[in-house]
Design a protein around this motif. Structure first.
Motif, PDB file in Angstrom:
ATOM      1  N   LEU A   1      -0.009   5.660  -1.168  1.00  0.00           N
ATOM      2  CA  LEU A   1      -0.486   6.606  -0.161  1.00  0.00           C
ATOM      3  C   LEU A   1      -0.375   8.070  -0.602  1.00  0.00           C
ATOM      4  O   LEU A   1      -1.304   8.851  -0.334  1.00  0.00           O
ATOM      5  CB  LEU A   1       0.271   6.401   1.153  1.00  0.00           C
ATOM      6  CG  LEU A   1      -0.067   5.105   1.907  1.00  0.00           C
ATOM      7  CD1 LEU A   1       0.766   5.002   3.175  1.00  0.00           C
ATOM      8  CD2 LEU A   1      -1.553   5.048   2.243  1.00  0.00           C
TER       9      LEU A   1
ATOM     10  N   LEU B   1       0.809  -1.217   0.000  1.00  0.00           N
ATOM     11  CA  LEU B   1       0.000   0.000   0.000  1.00  0.00           C
ATOM     12  C   LEU B   1       0.845   1.272   0.000  1.00  0.00           C
ATOM     13  O   LEU B   1       0.393   2.321  -0.477  1.00  0.00           O
ATOM     14  CB  LEU B   1      -0.924   0.015   1.212  1.00  0.00           C
ATOM     15  CG  LEU B   1      -1.960  -1.110   1.296  1.00  0.00           C
ATOM     16  CD1 LEU B   1      -2.826  -0.932   2.537  1.00  0.00           C
ATOM     17  CD2 LEU B   1      -2.818  -1.169   0.042  1.00  0.00           C
TER      18      LEU B   1
ATOM     19  N   LEU C   1      -7.250  -0.139  -1.453  1.00  0.00           N
ATOM     20  CA  LEU C   1      -6.970   0.993  -0.565  1.00  0.00           C
ATOM     21  C   LEU C   1      -8.007   2.095  -0.762  1.00  0.00           C
ATOM     22  O   LEU C   1      -8.561   2.628   0.207  1.00  0.00           O
ATOM     23  CB  LEU C   1      -5.570   1.526  -0.848  1.00  0.00           C
ATOM     24  CG  LEU C   1      -5.133   2.763  -0.057  1.00  0.00           C
ATOM     25  CD1 LEU C   1      -5.080   2.465   1.433  1.00  0.00           C
ATOM     26  CD2 LEU C   1      -3.763   3.251  -0.558  1.00  0.00           C
ATOM     27  N   TYR C   2      -8.272   2.431  -2.009  1.00  0.00           N
ATOM     28  CA  TYR C   2      -9.269   3.469  -2.280  1.00  0.00           C
ATOM     29  C   TYR C   2     -10.668   3.005  -1.876  1.00  0.00           C
ATOM     30  O   TYR C   2     -11.488   3.816  -1.451  1.00  0.00           O
ATOM     31  CB  TYR C   2      -9.252   3.853  -3.763  1.00  0.00           C
ATOM     32  CG  TYR C   2      -8.187   4.858  -4.137  1.00  0.00           C
ATOM     33  CD1 TYR C   2      -8.511   6.158  -4.481  1.00  0.00           C
ATOM     34  CD2 TYR C   2      -6.840   4.498  -4.162  1.00  0.00           C
ATOM     35  CE1 TYR C   2      -7.533   7.082  -4.846  1.00  0.00           C
ATOM     36  CE2 TYR C   2      -5.851   5.407  -4.519  1.00  0.00           C
ATOM     37  CZ  TYR C   2      -6.204   6.695  -4.853  1.00  0.00           C
ATOM     38  OH  TYR C   2      -5.230   7.599  -5.205  1.00  0.00           O
TER      39      TYR C   2
ATOM     40  N   PHE D   1      -9.796  -6.061   4.596  1.00  0.00           N
ATOM     41  CA  PHE D   1      -9.246  -5.430   3.392  1.00  0.00           C
ATOM     42  C   PHE D   1      -9.577  -6.298   2.184  1.00  0.00           C
ATOM     43  O   PHE D   1      -9.358  -7.512   2.204  1.00  0.00           O
ATOM     44  CB  PHE D   1      -7.732  -5.264   3.511  1.00  0.00           C
ATOM     45  CG  PHE D   1      -7.127  -4.472   2.374  1.00  0.00           C
ATOM     46  CD1 PHE D   1      -7.066  -3.097   2.437  1.00  0.00           C
ATOM     47  CD2 PHE D   1      -6.637  -5.111   1.237  1.00  0.00           C
ATOM     48  CE1 PHE D   1      -6.507  -2.352   1.396  1.00  0.00           C
ATOM     49  CE2 PHE D   1      -6.093  -4.391   0.194  1.00  0.00           C
ATOM     50  CZ  PHE D   1      -6.027  -3.000   0.274  1.00  0.00           C
TER      51      PHE D   1
ATOM     52  N   THR E   1      -8.449   5.847   7.328  1.00  0.00           N
ATOM     53  CA  THR E   1      -8.480   4.657   6.478  1.00  0.00           C
ATOM     54  C   THR E   1      -7.408   3.667   6.903  1.00  0.00           C
ATOM     55  O   THR E   1      -7.671   2.459   7.042  1.00  0.00           O
ATOM     56  CB  THR E   1      -8.265   5.055   5.008  1.00  0.00           C
ATOM     57  OG1 THR E   1      -9.310   5.950   4.599  1.00  0.00           O
ATOM     58  CG2 THR E   1      -8.267   3.825   4.109  1.00  0.00           C
ATOM     59  N   LEU E   2      -6.193   4.157   7.111  1.00  0.00           N
ATOM     60  CA  LEU E   2      -5.095   3.277   7.521  1.00  0.00           C
ATOM     61  C   LEU E   2      -5.364   2.670   8.894  1.00  0.00           C
ATOM     62  O   LEU E   2      -5.065   1.486   9.126  1.00  0.00           O
ATOM     63  CB  LEU E   2      -3.788   4.059   7.535  1.00  0.00           C
ATOM     64  CG  LEU E   2      -3.309   4.578   6.168  1.00  0.00           C
ATOM     65  CD1 LEU E   2      -2.040   5.392   6.328  1.00  0.00           C
ATOM     66  CD2 LEU E   2      -3.103   3.439   5.189  1.00  0.00           C
TER      67      LEU E   2
ATOM     68  N   ILE F   1      -7.682  -0.200   8.452  1.00  0.00           N
ATOM     69  CA  ILE F   1      -7.015  -1.370   7.877  1.00  0.00           C
ATOM     70  C   ILE F   1      -6.199  -2.090   8.943  1.00  0.00           C
ATOM     71  O   ILE F   1      -6.225  -3.329   9.040  1.00  0.00           O
ATOM     72  CB  ILE F   1      -6.120  -0.953   6.693  1.00  0.00           C
ATOM     73  CG1 ILE F   1      -6.988  -0.413   5.546  1.00  0.00           C
ATOM     74  CG2 ILE F   1      -5.269  -2.126   6.221  1.00  0.00           C
ATOM     75  CD1 ILE F   1      -6.181   0.195   4.407  1.00  0.00           C
TER      76      ILE F   1
ATOM     77  N   ARG G   1      -4.041  -1.115  -4.766  1.00  0.00           N
ATOM     78  CA  ARG G   1      -4.428   0.295  -4.887  1.00  0.00           C
ATOM     79  C   ARG G   1      -5.948   0.434  -4.898  1.00  0.00           C
ATOM     80  O   ARG G   1      -6.508   1.317  -4.239  1.00  0.00           O
ATOM     81  CB  ARG G   1      -3.847   0.905  -6.154  1.00  0.00           C
ATOM     82  CG  ARG G   1      -4.256   2.366  -6.375  1.00  0.00           C
ATOM     83  CD  ARG G   1      -3.534   2.964  -7.567  1.00  0.00           C
ATOM     84  NE  ARG G   1      -3.876   4.369  -7.754  1.00  0.00           N
ATOM     85  CZ  ARG G   1      -4.632   4.837  -8.746  1.00  0.00           C
ATOM     86  NH1 ARG G   1      -5.107   3.987  -9.668  1.00  0.00           N
ATOM     87  NH2 ARG G   1      -4.895   6.117  -8.845  1.00  0.00           N
TER      88      ARG G   1
END
Length: 268
Positions: A11, A7, A56-57, A46, A35-36, A39, A53
């Motif tokens: 970032l 990730l 993550l979004y 996740f 967000t992090l 996770i 990517r």
């Protein structure tokens, strides 16, 4: 490779998205941090079936959707909301938030319509309609006089064409720091588009500092190395365009910067 290692390269660009969506480095970076934290707290949630990517979004979108402008991420109090976000609420009420997200995800972040549809939970066929809606609505609400600070003639001409096509006026094109400041003082712009490196080895960042010392104005920086200004470790630009850029990216950045009525780029 650990999830964190997968990730990490994405970032800086998630910060770019968060800042553009909120109109604030502070609040955009807080959404990224939330967000992090989500996770780390629940790594099993996740989405592993997609590219890191995209996952993550997707997690960011879940945080954004659950808080939006009526609530705030954990450890962000309602009192932290600043003026430009309050101003944006009235405009947001006249535009579907999904439209705004679809525009930024495709035009600025470079996601395909299929990926954007996955991120905002709509059918792929809806994404193009949402983007069109967002651009039309924002262009109705925002008009400005724009100063361009760019030392490459072809790039400057391209930016000027885009700006005029959007219905804005161009107050001038500067190629050095001193020229940029002089033009800004002579004819005060409502928006500045600034390259980082200028013709005489002066800095677009320094030019913007000088201008912001005199009056507030929203600024969009243009750079070939955006990750250097998206660390989240210091005051950094809210709006950033990556070179080489697509015309749609410039349009999206201008529309989003003008969505807020006051300067949103902190001095570096």
């Amino acid at each position: 490779m650990s999830l964190g290692q997968q990730l990490a390269p994405h970032l800086p660009f998630l910060r770019r998205y968060g800042r553009a969506l909120t109109g604030s480095q502070t609040h955009g970076d807080r959404y990224v941090r939330a967000t992090l934290e989500a996770i780390v707290a629940a790594p099993d949630e996740f989405p592993r079936e997609v590219d890191p990517r995209l996952g993550l979004y997707r997690m960011f979108q879940a945080i954004w959707t659950s808080t939006n402008y009526d609530e705030t991420p954990e450890n962000m109090s309602a009192g932290d909301l600043d003026g430009q976000e309050s101003i944006a609420r009235a405009r947001l009420a006249r535009m579907t938030p999904l439209s705004r997200q679809a525009l930024l995800l495709t035009a600025m972040e470079g996601f395909t319509p299929e990926d954007a549809a996955y991120l905002i939970d709509v059918d792929t066929s809806e994404v193009e309609l949402l983007v069109t809606e967002a651009l039309a609505e924002i262009e109705k609400q925002t008009r400005a006089r724009v100063l361009i600070i760019e030392d490459e003639p072809i790039i400057a001409m391209d930016i000027e064409t885009i700006v005029r096509d959007l219905g804005h006026d161009v107050t001038g094109v500067a190629v050095t720091r001193d020229e940029a400041v002089a033009l800004a003082m002579e004819d005060r712009p409502g928006l500045v588009l600034a390259d980082i490196q200028l013709a005489d080895d002066s800095s677009g960042i320094d030019a913007v500092k000088d201008i912001l010392a005199e009056f507030e104005v929203p600024v969009i920086f243009i750079t070939a190395f955006p990750e250097r200004l998206l660390t989240g470790e210091r005051p950094e630009p809210t709006f950033l365009i990556t070179k080489p850029f697509q015309r749609s990216t410039v349009k999206a950045a201008i529309a989003q910067a003008l969505f807020f009525d006051q300067a949103t780029v902190p001095v570096i």
